[in-house]
Enzyme design. Structure first.
Site, short mmCIF file in Angstrom:
data_model
loop_
_atom_site.label_atom_id
_atom_site.label_comp_id
_atom_site.label_asym_id
_atom_site.label_seq_id
_atom_site.Cartn_x
_atom_site.Cartn_y
_atom_site.Cartn_z
N ARG A 143 0.86 -1.17 0.00
CA ARG A 143 0.00 0.00 0.00
C ARG A 143 0.91 1.23 0.00
O ARG A 143 2.03 1.19 0.52
CB ARG A 143 -0.90 0.03 1.23
N LYS A 166 -2.63 -2.92 7.87
CA LYS A 166 -3.86 -2.50 8.53
C LYS A 166 -4.06 -3.26 9.83
O LYS A 166 -3.79 -4.46 9.92
CB LYS A 166 -5.07 -2.74 7.61
N HIS A 234 -2.65 2.47 -6.02
CA HIS A 234 -3.23 1.25 -5.46
C HIS A 234 -3.47 0.20 -6.55
O HIS A 234 -3.45 -1.00 -6.27
CB HIS A 234 -4.55 1.56 -4.75
N ARG A 237 -0.57 -2.16 -6.74
CA ARG A 237 -0.67 -3.25 -5.75
C ARG A 237 -1.65 -4.31 -6.24
O ARG A 237 -1.39 -5.51 -6.12
CB ARG A 237 -1.12 -2.65 -4.42
N HIS A 260 -4.05 -9.47 3.52
CA HIS A 260 -5.50 -9.51 3.62
C HIS A 260 -5.93 -10.44 4.76
O HIS A 260 -5.34 -11.50 4.97
CB HIS A 260 -6.12 -10.02 2.32
N TYR A 269 -9.53 -8.84 -5.31
CA TYR A 269 -8.49 -7.96 -5.81
C TYR A 269 -7.76 -8.55 -6.99
O TYR A 269 -6.68 -8.10 -7.34
CB TYR A 269 -7.49 -7.64 -4.69
#
Length: 290
Positions: A143, A166, A234, A237, A260, A269
């Protein structure tokens, strides 16, 4: 109706059609035109049945949400003008529109973007910095916040980086030689030294690099190459995941590389069709192939 005083004529026409459609549904649903009592007695189940019918007619989640907004405004007017209230209507939630994921660029376009990024700034060290950031996004699937959050002490980059993503979740990401070389080239030219605890990627005056500058340089590069607006940081990625999967990469491994929490997110994705995903899954898990 409440909430439509400043609406355009076209919007008002759409609201009228939505409310008329809702009233028509109630007529069909209960076998009679709805009066005061029926409008007051609309249940949560009625609302769900109406929403399901709207989706069944092929309306998008966004269109259904607009229709629900019109019906809520209608009930707001009924409350004010007629004293008719109905909590089931106001409590009904609109369906969420599908998330718009960034579209991946193909391998050749990704390489062209990186090459073009180098030409966007006349200062060699800034051009090298931008190339290093963009290369990390694509080659490591980072990211933009993760790339710009790297400290100076992370360089020279090891064979694998520990990335805190995250939720503070850590993951190990292999570093390709191209990414390591790009960062080394940038550091050789960079005139600033923030110290080991300072940021790896610096702005022109030596402070932390603003992510907007990375977005801007990619905007310039993609416009020059004629690539779509979806070619964002993004999206690189996103491309990392897609290209790994197209090359036969394991979904679980890609999930770990991207950080993830669930495998379903990794599947969302990737721009590989469902048949390809199921083929990879069947080869990885022959018992589940059925």
């Amino acid at each position: 109706m409440a909430g439509t005083r400043d609406a355009s004529p076209r919007t008002l026409d759409a609201y009228r059609r939505d409310v008329a459609g809702f009233l028509g549904f109630l007529t069909d649903h209960h076998g009679a035109r709805p009066g005061r009592a029926a409008l007051s007695a609309v249940t949560t189940q009625d609302m769900r049945a109406w929403l399901a019918r709207e989706r069944g007619r092929g309306l998008s989640a966004r269109s259904v949400a607009r229709a629900l907004s019109a019906v809520r405004s209608f009930y707001g007017w009924l409350d004010t003008a007629e004293g008719i209230t109905n909590p089931a209507v106001t409590a009904t939630r609109a369906p969420r529109p599908a998330a718009r994921l960034p579209r991946p660029v193909d391998t050749e376009a990704a390489r062209a973007l990186i090459d073009r990024v180098e030409l966007q700034n006349p200062q060699d060290w800034i051009a090298a910095r931008d190339v290093a950031v963009v290369t990390l996004l694509y080659a490591c699937g980072l990211r933009i916040s993760e790339a710009l959050g790297l400290p100076r002490r992370a360089a020279p980059l090891p064979e694998a980086l520990t990335i805190r993503g995250k939720g503070g979740k850590e993951r190990m990401v292999p570093v390709l030689p191209a990414a390591r070389d790009a960062v080394d080239a940038y550091l050789r030219l960079c005139p600033h030294d923030p110290g080991p605890d300072g940021p790896l990627f610096l702005g022109q005056r030596g402070g932390a690099l603003n992510p907007r500058l990375v977005q801007k340089v990619l905007e310039q590069a993609r416009m020059q190459l004629g690539l779509p607006a979806s070619a964002t940081p993004h999206a690189l990625r996103h491309s990392f995941a897609t290209h790994l999967l197209e090359a036969g990469g394991d979904l679980r491994a890609i999930q770990e590389l991207l950080g993830h929490a669930s495998l379903s997110t990794t599947q969302a994705y990737t721009a590989v069709d469902q048949a390809r995903l199921m083929d990879i899954y069947a080869r990885a898990h022959p018992k589940g192939a059925g």
